[in-house]
Write a protein that holds these residues in place. Structure first.
Motif, short mmCIF file in Angstrom:
data_model
loop_
_atom_site.label_atom_id
_atom_site.label_comp_id
_atom_site.label_asym_id
_atom_site.label_seq_id
_atom_site.Cartn_x
_atom_site.Cartn_y
_atom_site.Cartn_z
N SER A 209 -2.70 6.46 5.60
CA SER A 209 -1.51 5.63 5.78
C SER A 209 -1.88 4.18 5.53
CB SER A 209 -0.96 5.80 7.20
OG SER A 209 0.18 5.00 7.37
N LEU A 210 -1.26 3.60 4.50
CA LEU A 210 -1.61 2.25 4.07
C LEU A 210 -0.36 1.41 3.99
CD1 LEU A 210 -3.99 3.47 1.27
CD2 LEU A 210 -4.72 2.47 3.42
N PRO A 211 0.24 1.06 5.13
CA PRO A 211 1.56 0.43 5.11
C PRO A 211 1.58 -0.96 4.51
CG PRO A 211 0.63 0.38 7.32
CD PRO A 211 -0.28 1.23 6.49
N ASP A 212 0.44 -1.65 4.46
CA ASP A 212 0.44 -3.03 3.98
C ASP A 212 0.02 -3.15 2.52
OD1 ASP A 212 1.28 -4.01 6.42
OD2 ASP A 212 -0.76 -4.06 7.20
N LEU B 168 0.18 -1.59 -1.69
CA LEU B 168 0.80 -0.76 -2.71
C LEU B 168 -0.29 -0.23 -3.62
CD1 LEU B 168 3.37 0.29 -4.09
CD2 LEU B 168 3.30 -1.75 -5.53
N TYR B 169 -0.29 1.08 -3.81
CA TYR B 169 -1.28 1.73 -4.64
C TYR B 169 -0.58 2.39 -5.84
CZ TYR B 169 -4.91 1.31 -1.07
OH TYR B 169 -5.84 0.83 -0.19
N TRP B 170 -1.31 2.46 -6.93
CA TRP B 170 -0.87 3.27 -8.07
C TRP B 170 -1.83 4.44 -8.16
CZ3 TRP B 170 3.41 2.49 -11.13
CH2 TRP B 170 4.11 1.29 -10.90
N VAL B 171 -1.28 5.66 -8.17
CA VAL B 171 -2.12 6.84 -8.09
C VAL B 171 -1.81 7.83 -9.21
CG1 VAL B 171 -2.28 6.59 -5.59
CG2 VAL B 171 -0.56 8.10 -6.55
N THR B 172 -2.79 8.63 -9.52
CA THR B 172 -2.67 9.72 -10.48
C THR B 172 -3.70 10.78 -10.08
OG1 THR B 172 -2.62 10.26 -12.85
CG2 THR B 172 -4.31 8.72 -12.13
N PRO B 173 -3.46 12.08 -10.26
CA PRO B 173 -2.32 12.68 -10.93
C PRO B 173 -1.06 12.69 -10.07
CG PRO B 173 -3.73 14.40 -10.10
CD PRO B 173 -4.46 13.10 -9.86
N ARG B 174 0.05 12.72 -10.74
CA ARG B 174 1.34 12.64 -10.05
C ARG B 174 1.57 13.80 -9.11
NH1 ARG B 174 6.71 11.35 -13.48
NH2 ARG B 174 5.42 9.50 -13.85
N HIS B 175 1.14 14.99 -9.51
CA HIS B 175 1.46 16.17 -8.71
C HIS B 175 0.79 16.17 -7.34
CE1 HIS B 175 -2.18 17.51 -10.98
NE2 HIS B 175 -2.47 18.11 -9.85
N SER C 130 2.64 3.70 -1.11
CA SER C 130 2.11 2.95 0.02
C SER C 130 1.54 3.88 1.08
CB SER C 130 3.19 2.06 0.64
OG SER C 130 4.29 2.85 1.08
N THR C 131 1.89 5.16 1.00
CA THR C 131 1.36 6.16 1.92
C THR C 131 0.78 7.31 1.10
OG1 THR C 131 3.03 5.62 3.57
CG2 THR C 131 1.90 7.71 3.83
N LEU C 132 -0.45 7.66 1.34
CA LEU C 132 -1.11 8.71 0.59
C LEU C 132 -1.16 9.99 1.41
CD1 LEU C 132 -4.07 6.62 -0.86
CD2 LEU C 132 -1.87 7.15 -1.93
N PRO C 133 -0.95 11.14 0.79
CA PRO C 133 -0.94 12.39 1.56
C PRO C 133 -2.34 12.76 2.03
CG PRO C 133 -0.75 12.85 -0.79
CD PRO C 133 -0.66 11.36 -0.64
N VAL D 114 -7.07 6.21 -7.65
CA VAL D 114 -6.26 5.21 -6.99
C VAL D 114 -6.61 3.81 -7.46
CG1 VAL D 114 -5.54 4.28 -4.74
CG2 VAL D 114 -6.17 6.70 -4.96
N ILE D 115 -5.58 3.02 -7.68
CA ILE D 115 -5.76 1.59 -7.94
C ILE D 115 -5.17 0.84 -6.76
CG2 ILE D 115 -5.29 -0.33 -9.49
CD1 ILE D 115 -4.55 1.74 -11.61
N GLN D 116 -5.95 0.02 -6.09
CA GLN D 116 -5.39 -0.82 -5.03
C GLN D 116 -5.01 -2.15 -5.64
OE1 GLN D 116 -7.83 -1.46 -1.61
NE2 GLN D 116 -6.24 -2.56 -0.49
N GLN D 117 -3.72 -2.44 -5.65
CA GLN D 117 -3.23 -3.66 -6.26
C GLN D 117 -3.36 -4.86 -5.35
OE1 GLN D 117 -2.37 -3.92 -9.31
NE2 GLN D 117 -2.25 -1.79 -9.92
N GLY D 118 -3.64 -4.62 -4.05
CA GLY D 118 -3.78 -5.72 -3.13
C GLY D 118 -2.48 -6.47 -2.90
N VAL D 119 -1.37 -5.75 -2.96
CA VAL D 119 -0.07 -6.38 -2.75
C VAL D 119 0.31 -6.19 -1.29
CG1 VAL D 119 2.33 -6.45 -3.46
CG2 VAL D 119 0.55 -5.86 -5.11
N ASP D 120 0.15 -7.21 -0.46
CA ASP D 120 0.53 -7.05 0.93
C ASP D 120 1.98 -7.46 1.12
OD1 ASP D 120 -1.39 -10.02 1.81
OD2 ASP D 120 0.62 -9.85 0.99
N ARG D 121 2.46 -7.25 2.29
CA ARG D 121 3.87 -7.50 2.55
C ARG D 121 4.24 -8.97 2.34
NH1 ARG D 121 4.53 -4.00 8.14
NH2 ARG D 121 4.60 -1.94 7.18
#
Length: 257
Positions: A14-17, A19-26, A230-233, A242-249
């Motif tokens: 759980s990463l509420p603060d 934004l991540y970009w993740v792959t694979p989509r499924h 923002s939340t990973l299973p 995973v790419i951590q963009q470091g975009v906080d609130r």
């Protein structure tokens, strides 16, 4: 310039603060936003919504031929031991009480995949007819890097690492179709990061679902394009890139000003 993908082993799903970009989509999960994201897409497409007495949310397409119901609060059945969250149905005429076909999706499915499927359904004039065959679905996922099942090359394909699959199987009893005969075959899909572990999500299409619509679902599912989360299973550690963009609130709020 696009940031390069790199493996990242996370300890807190759980990463509420951030934004991540993740792959694979499924394996990306639904970001705990499956109801909101799909509902917003349907509302933008002009679907009407109202709550039901069963604590569900029912959306109906402008032509009144297609329905999508968020059933998570009052799920009538399960797929792969997971409660069904969305039920999609199509009828041939607005006054018909009999559904031509149904499709069911559990929570955990990436909302982009379900949204792509529903918007493709919304764009069709004839939501229950198709001239395409099963090969259309397999070609769609294999074009995105999945491989045909060696034992069933004409009816099944698997994701790299065997972490997900699509196959033409006997439809579960409660995924009803206009054709009542037993033994009907329909597309089934699932994500199972580790064989034998609980499913991450499941989907089931009744026999009447047009193969070209199932192919749109499959193509979106197998897409290599990263999706934001923002939340990973849980249960996908070591499987996601995973790419951590470091975009906080706070920074996101500044950009919105």
């Amino acid at each position: 310039m696009e940031a390069p993908l790199h493996p990242y082993r996370f300890s807190n799903p759980s990463l509420p603060d951030s934004l991540y970009w993740v792959t694979p989509r499924h394996l990306a999960g639904d970001d705990d936003a499956l109801a909101d994201q799909v509902g917003a897409a349907l509302a933008s497409a002009g679907w009407r919504m109202w709550p039901t007495a069963r604590d569900t949310l029912l959306y109906v397409s402008p032509n009144e031929l297609c329905g999508a119901e968020w059933t998570h609060a009052a799920c009538p059945f399960e797929l792969g031991d997971l409660p069904v969250a969305w039920q999609i149905s199509v009828r041939s005429h607005p006054t018909s009480a009999l559904a031509e076909w149904n499709a069911c999706f559990t929570a955990g499915i990436p909302y982009e995949v379900l949204t792509d499927f529903l918007l493709a359904l919304d764009a069709r004039r004839e939501p229950s007819s198709s001239l395409d065959g099963p090969e259309t679905v397999l070609a769609a996922v294999c074009a995105q890097g999945w491989v045909r099942d060696i034992g069933r090359p004409r009816t099944a394909a698997l994701a790299p690492g065997l972490s997900a699959g699509v196959s033409l199987e006997e439809v579960p009893p409660l995924v009803r179709d206009a054709d009542p005969r037993p033994g009907q075959l329909g597309w089934q899909a699932w994500a199972e990061p580790v064989v034998g572990d609980p499913y991450l999500w499941c989907a089931s299409f009744s026999a009447g679902v047009p193969h070209d619509l199932a192919a749109i679902f499959a193509s979106s599912l197998a897409s290599p394009n990263p999706v934001p989360r923002s939340t990973l299973p849980t249960g996908v550690e070591g499987w996601l890139t995973v790419i951590q963009q470091g975009v906080d609130r706070q920074r996101r709020a500044r950009r919105s000003e």
